[in-house]
Scaffold this active site. Sequence first.
Site, PDB file in Angstrom:
ATOM      1  N   PRO A  46     -21.113  64.785  -7.383  1.00  0.00           N
ATOM      2  CA  PRO A  46     -20.942  65.644  -6.205  1.00  0.00           C
ATOM      3  C   PRO A  46     -19.859  66.702  -6.428  1.00  0.00           C
ATOM      4  O   PRO A  46     -19.836  67.713  -5.742  1.00  0.00           O
ATOM      5  CB  PRO A  46     -20.525  64.673  -5.095  1.00  0.00           C
ATOM      6  CG  PRO A  46     -20.935  63.313  -5.576  1.00  0.00           C
ATOM      7  CD  PRO A  46     -20.858  63.368  -7.070  1.00  0.00           C
TER       8      PRO A  46
ATOM      9  N   GLU B 115     -18.681  54.523  -6.778  1.00  0.00           N
ATOM     10  CA  GLU B 115     -17.894  55.667  -6.303  1.00  0.00           C
ATOM     11  C   GLU B 115     -17.611  56.688  -7.403  1.00  0.00           C
ATOM     12  O   GLU B 115     -16.998  57.719  -7.147  1.00  0.00           O
ATOM     13  CB  GLU B 115     -16.602  55.199  -5.647  1.00  0.00           C
ATOM     14  CG  GLU B 115     -16.809  54.579  -4.269  1.00  0.00           C
ATOM     15  CD  GLU B 115     -17.606  55.482  -3.321  1.00  0.00           C
ATOM     16  OE1 GLU B 115     -17.234  56.657  -3.172  1.00  0.00           O
ATOM     17  OE2 GLU B 115     -18.603  55.005  -2.752  1.00  0.00           O
TER      18      GLU B 115
ATOM     19  N   ARG C  71     -40.361  72.178 -17.138  1.00  0.00           N
ATOM     20  CA  ARG C  71     -41.298  73.234 -16.736  1.00  0.00           C
ATOM     21  C   ARG C  71     -41.116  74.510 -17.542  1.00  0.00           C
ATOM     22  O   ARG C  71     -42.010  75.345 -17.576  1.00  0.00           O
ATOM     23  CB  ARG C  71     -41.137  73.536 -15.240  1.00  0.00           C
ATOM     24  CG  ARG C  71     -41.491  72.360 -14.351  1.00  0.00           C
ATOM     25  CD  ARG C  71     -41.101  72.626 -12.906  1.00  0.00           C
ATOM     26  NE  ARG C  71     -41.791  73.770 -12.350  1.00  0.00           N
ATOM     27  CZ  ARG C  71     -43.036  73.753 -11.891  1.00  0.00           C
ATOM     28  NH1 ARG C  71     -43.717  72.630 -11.902  1.00  0.00           N
ATOM     29  NH2 ARG C  71     -43.591  74.836 -11.422  1.00  0.00           N
TER      30      ARG C  71
ATOM     31  N   ASP D 239     -43.279  81.322 -10.856  1.00  0.00           N
ATOM     32  CA  ASP D 239     -42.557  80.499  -9.890  1.00  0.00           C
ATOM     33  C   ASP D 239     -41.611  81.334  -9.030  1.00  0.00           C
ATOM     34  O   ASP D 239     -40.995  82.288  -9.492  1.00  0.00           O
ATOM     35  CB  ASP D 239     -41.747  79.416 -10.601  1.00  0.00           C
ATOM     36  CG  ASP D 239     -42.560  78.140 -10.774  1.00  0.00           C
ATOM     37  OD1 ASP D 239     -42.008  77.152 -11.245  1.00  0.00           O
ATOM     38  OD2 ASP D 239     -43.758  78.144 -10.431  1.00  0.00           O
TER      39      ASP D 239
HETATM   40  C1  9D3 Z   1     -16.406  57.838  -0.427  1.00  0.00           C
HETATM   41  C2  9D3 Z   1     -17.283  58.976  -0.755  1.00  0.00           C
HETATM   42  N1  9D3 Z   1     -18.328  58.571  -1.687  1.00  0.00           N
HETATM   43  C3  9D3 Z   1     -19.537  58.105  -1.010  1.00  0.00           C
HETATM   44  C4  9D3 Z   1     -19.977  58.898   0.170  1.00  0.00           C
HETATM   45  C5  9D3 Z   1     -18.533  59.711  -2.581  1.00  0.00           C
HETATM   46  C6  9D3 Z   1     -19.764  59.637  -3.375  1.00  0.00           C
HETATM   47  C7  9D3 Z   1     -19.823  58.906  -4.545  1.00  0.00           C
HETATM   48  C8  9D3 Z   1     -20.992  58.860  -5.283  1.00  0.00           C
HETATM   49  C9  9D3 Z   1     -20.892  60.342  -2.982  1.00  0.00           C
HETATM   50  C10 9D3 Z   1     -22.046  60.292  -3.729  1.00  0.00           C
HETATM   51  C11 9D3 Z   1     -22.108  59.547  -4.860  1.00  0.00           C
HETATM   52  C12 9D3 Z   1     -23.351  59.494  -5.644  1.00  0.00           C
HETATM   53  N2  9D3 Z   1     -23.888  60.837  -5.856  1.00  0.00           N
HETATM   54  C13 9D3 Z   1     -24.064  61.360  -7.065  1.00  0.00           C
HETATM   55  O1  9D3 Z   1     -23.804  60.684  -8.047  1.00  0.00           O
HETATM   56  C14 9D3 Z   1     -24.533  62.725  -7.203  1.00  0.00           C
HETATM   57  C15 9D3 Z   1     -24.861  63.731  -6.241  1.00  0.00           C
HETATM   58  C16 9D3 Z   1     -24.826  63.738  -4.818  1.00  0.00           C
HETATM   59  O2  9D3 Z   1     -24.529  62.761  -4.105  1.00  0.00           O
HETATM   60  N3  9D3 Z   1     -25.177  64.893  -4.178  1.00  0.00           N
HETATM   61  C17 9D3 Z   1     -25.552  66.008  -4.841  1.00  0.00           C
HETATM   62  N4  9D3 Z   1     -25.579  66.059  -6.166  1.00  0.00           N
HETATM   63  C18 9D3 Z   1     -25.228  64.922  -6.843  1.00  0.00           C
HETATM   64  S1  9D3 Z   1     -25.192  64.792  -8.501  1.00  0.00           S
HETATM   65  C19 9D3 Z   1     -24.699  63.213  -8.481  1.00  0.00           C
END
Ligand code: 9D3
Length: 248
Positions: A89, A116, A154, A169
């Site tokens: 994220p 996490e 793709r 596309d």
């Molecule tokens: C305490 C906050 N955590 C949970 C809400 C943070 C958190 C940790 C792990 C939020 C999401 C994740 C798992 N997400 C990913 O590994 C992820 C992701 C995403 O959640 N949204 C957009 N792109 C990606 S790329 C990897």
Amino acid sequence: MWFGVVTLFPEMLAAVTACGVTGRACRNGLIEVHAYNPRDFARDKFRTVDDKPYGGGPGMLMKVQPLSDAIATARAAAPSGTRIVCLSPQGRRLDHSLVTEFHSWGAMILVAGRYEGIDERILESEVDLEVSVGDFVVSGGELPAMCIIDAVSRMVPGVLGNIENAQGDTFAQGLLHYPQYTRPESIGGRRVPEVLMSGDHARIREWRLMMALGRTWERRPDLLGGRELSAEERDLLQRYQAQRQVKL
Ligand code: 9D3
């Protein structure tokens, strides 16, 4: 194109390796998708793959030793110099230009986190780039990794048929798609636009371009910002906007 995926849920990859366009690309050998599961590298009898965060707090992190052994095994199987992307994220937002860059690499290792997240030192020493697919939360990096595999595949010559060509596309052209219609001619009294029934291919092409421009202007004006319009396109967009004013 070669993909290595470090994941605790390799079964999820079947969605790309077995289905649709990407499934066919795997069977034809145009793409390879290899999974490396940290659990296979765990050493205790419970095959532990999570660990507690220093400093406390809720949730767990990926346990370092199984994760780095899985990454090392992926690296050893990959062509030398293969770059490593971690789905996170906190990463750079994925877009078409980044997909194009990944395709130019020819091979990549995708690290999909669970829990996490991942120890910062692994990111610093092993990972070249962190990538996010958008500002929403999913449960792990696998679905984002599969988005990348699908989008990059793709672009590989031979993966798409003639019909769904990568150049045609939407985002390759930088515009949203025009509205599309199939049978029947009337659904609850709502008819297919007359121009599409006319057989006049010049008018049809013009109408489609006008609708693509109009919708992009209405729904995604940010896409028009970074795009030069030709004289014809400016004219068509003005016609769309004028018609729109009459209707509102
Ligand atoms: C305490 C906050 N955590 C949970 C809400 C943070 C958190 C940790 C792990 C939020 C999401 C994740 C798992 N997400 C990913 O590994 C992820 C992701 C995403 O959640 N949204 C957009 N792109 C990606 S790329 C990897």
